[in-house]
Design an enzyme around this catalytic site. Structure first.
Site, PDB file in Angstrom:
ATOM      1  N   GLU A 129     -90.969  40.999  -0.408  1.00 30.84           N
ATOM      2  CA  GLU A 129     -91.507  39.962   0.483  1.00 30.84           C
ATOM      3  C   GLU A 129     -92.059  38.732  -0.247  1.00 30.84           C
ATOM      4  O   GLU A 129     -93.027  38.124   0.192  1.00 30.84           O
ATOM      5  CB  GLU A 129     -92.583  40.566   1.395  1.00 30.84           C
ATOM      6  N   ASP A 159     -94.025  31.566 -12.375  1.00 24.20           N
ATOM      7  CA  ASP A 159     -93.302  31.075 -11.200  1.00 24.20           C
ATOM      8  C   ASP A 159     -91.869  31.612 -11.234  1.00 24.20           C
ATOM      9  O   ASP A 159     -91.137  31.388 -12.209  1.00 24.20           O
ATOM     10  CB  ASP A 159     -93.324  29.540 -11.243  1.00 24.20           C
ATOM     11  N   ALA A 160     -91.486  32.272 -10.164  1.00 25.41           N
ATOM     12  CA  ALA A 160     -90.155  32.883 -10.087  1.00 25.41           C
ATOM     13  C   ALA A 160     -89.027  31.854 -10.178  1.00 25.41           C
ATOM     14  O   ALA A 160     -87.908  32.200 -10.557  1.00 25.41           O
ATOM     15  CB  ALA A 160     -90.028  33.660  -8.777  1.00 25.41           C
ATOM     16  N   HIS A 200     -91.066  32.953   0.421  1.00 22.06           N
ATOM     17  CA  HIS A 200     -91.822  31.722   0.152  1.00 22.06           C
ATOM     18  C   HIS A 200     -91.003  30.685  -0.609  1.00 22.06           C
ATOM     19  O   HIS A 200     -91.502  29.601  -0.901  1.00 22.06           O
ATOM     20  CB  HIS A 200     -93.059  32.040  -0.692  1.00 22.06           C
TER      21      HIS A 200
HETATM   22  N1  SAH Z   1     -95.083  42.085  -3.299  1.00 21.34           N
HETATM   23  C1  SAH Z   1     -96.448  42.137  -2.814  1.00 21.34           C
HETATM   24  C2  SAH Z   1     -96.964  40.771  -2.331  1.00 21.34           C
HETATM   25  C3  SAH Z   1     -96.114  40.077  -1.286  1.00 21.34           C
HETATM   26  S1  SAH Z   1     -96.865  38.558  -0.724  1.00 21.34           S
HETATM   27  C4  SAH Z   1     -96.532  43.167  -1.707  1.00 21.34           C
HETATM   28  O1  SAH Z   1     -95.480  43.561  -1.217  1.00 21.34           O
HETATM   29  O2  SAH Z   1     -97.622  43.574  -1.339  1.00 21.34           O
HETATM   30  C5  SAH Z   1     -95.898  37.342  -1.589  1.00 21.34           C
HETATM   31  C6  SAH Z   1     -96.196  37.279  -3.074  1.00 21.34           C
HETATM   32  O3  SAH Z   1     -95.214  36.440  -3.685  1.00 21.34           O
HETATM   33  C7  SAH Z   1     -97.538  36.673  -3.447  1.00 21.34           C
HETATM   34  O4  SAH Z   1     -98.077  37.410  -4.511  1.00 21.34           O
HETATM   35  C8  SAH Z   1     -97.165  35.265  -3.927  1.00 21.34           C
HETATM   36  O5  SAH Z   1     -98.093  34.691  -4.821  1.00 21.34           O
HETATM   37  C9  SAH Z   1     -95.844  35.556  -4.582  1.00 21.34           C
HETATM   38  N2  SAH Z   1     -94.983  34.375  -4.778  1.00 21.34           N
HETATM   39  C10 SAH Z   1     -94.551  33.503  -3.848  1.00 21.34           C
HETATM   40  N3  SAH Z   1     -93.802  32.530  -4.402  1.00 21.34           N
HETATM   41  C11 SAH Z   1     -93.748  32.807  -5.738  1.00 21.34           C
HETATM   42  C12 SAH Z   1     -93.121  32.185  -6.864  1.00 21.34           C
HETATM   43  N4  SAH Z   1     -92.418  31.041  -6.751  1.00 21.34           N
HETATM   44  N5  SAH Z   1     -93.276  32.765  -8.072  1.00 21.34           N
HETATM   45  C13 SAH Z   1     -93.993  33.899  -8.238  1.00 21.34           C
HETATM   46  N6  SAH Z   1     -94.608  34.532  -7.200  1.00 21.34           N
HETATM   47  C14 SAH Z   1     -94.486  33.999  -5.976  1.00 21.34           C
END
Ligand code: SAH
Length: 281
Positions: free
Chosen positions: A141, A123-124, A145
């Site tokens: 991207e 988890d980021a 989230h």
């Molecule tokens: N970077 C990839 C995916 C983007 S979609 C691309 O460009 O194709 C968003 C990604 O962020 C997903 O893999 C999701 O699981 C991840 N993500 C979202 N919140 C996160 C968090 N708190 N910690 C780690 N990963 C996260």
């Protein structure tokens, strides 16, 4: 009923991607991010336009062979594996989706890069890594989230070595903030919730986020005009799929049902995309 005004938790974001990542990558040319088109006459496929955005972000990261790069929110791994191959860096990709991690690892093995592109669940907002353990961090991207941008940038800052760079893309509100009635507010919140996205910030918020995190901004570039062709294309691909299949996940069906904005005016886009490049002093 889901409370659409509630902020998505990392667990809920992970569950969304566990279910939807394969379809989203299918609709978005193998990635899960916006495409970059040079203008209305650019008829590049989504795959080409998506790859272009990955390469723009990688260019700004400026990594060298042997560097250690953290890919925050790796999805099924297309950008991270490409980064490892193109730059010679060692990539560690993380996601809150187990399905992302499994698919990304399989991709690295299939492309013969499993020694330099490794993926794990993390988890980021609570990065399980030592301070100063990366030369660069890519957030393609994924920060969209995470409701508290400054907090996650603080985590990024902690794991970056001094001088290390981070490059991210984020969705932003642009132009004047219009008064919204309750119905519009609920519709906006429902659209964000369908993607498990956090409320949008503004480009002007980033200097404050960076300062709180101990990072310095090198550039903020608005790429709204280059990426705005993404949504109509994603929507079209989803619609075509739904006509031939009946297994669209509930959230994607909801997105389809919401429809495209009929009044879409390219000169008055109130939501857009930015690239932010930062470094740790
Ligand atoms: N970077 C990839 C995916 C983007 S979609 C691309 O460009 O194709 C968003 C990604 O962020 C997903 O893999 C999701 O699981 C991840 N993500 C979202 N919140 C996160 C968090 N708190 N910690 C780690 N990963 C996260």
């Amino acid at each position: 009923m889901t409370d659409v005004f509630r902020l998505p938790t990392p667990g809920e974001v992970g569950a969304f991607y566990d279910e939807a990542n394969e379809l989203i990558t299918r609709f978005q040319g193998g990635n899960m991010h916006y495409g970059y088109w040079t203008g209305p006459d650019d008829d590049s496929s989504f795959e080409v336009a998506g790859q272009r955005l990955t390469d723009i972000v990688i260019d700004k990261l400026g990594v060298r062979p042997g560097d250690r790069v953290l890919d925050v929110g790796c999805g099924p791994g297309k950008p991270g594996v490409h980064l490892a191959r193109r730059t010679g860096a060692a990539v560690l990709g993380i996601s809150v989706s187990e399905r992302d991690v499994a698919l990304a690892g399989a991709r690295a093995r299939a492309e013969g890069l499993a020694d330099r592109a490794v993926f794990q669940h993390a988890d980021a907002t609570a990065l399980p890594f030592e301070p100063e353990s990366f030369d660069a961090v890519m957030l393609l991207e994924s920060i969209v989230h995470i409701p508290d941008r400054a907090q996650v940038l603080g985590q990024v800052s902690r794991v970056l070595r001094p001088g290390g760079r981070a490059v991210l893309t984020d969705f932003v509100r642009r132009g004047e903030d219009l008064e919204q009635d309750a119905e519009t507010q609920a519709a906006v919140a429902a659209a964000l919730w369908a993607w498990r996205a956090a409320p949008l910030v503004r480009a002007e918020d980033y200097p404050g986020f960076a300062e709180q995190a101990g990072l310095v901004i090198d550039e903020i570039t608005d790429i709204t005009m280059q990426t705005m062709y993404t949504y109509p294309r994603t929507y079209e691909a989803m619609r075509e799929y739904a006509e031939r299949h009946d297994d669209l996940p509930e959230d994607l069906q909801r997105i389809l049902d919401m429809g495209l904005d009929e009044d879409f005016d390219p000169d008055m886009v109130s939501e857009g995309v930015i690239i932010v490049a930062l470094h740790r002093p």
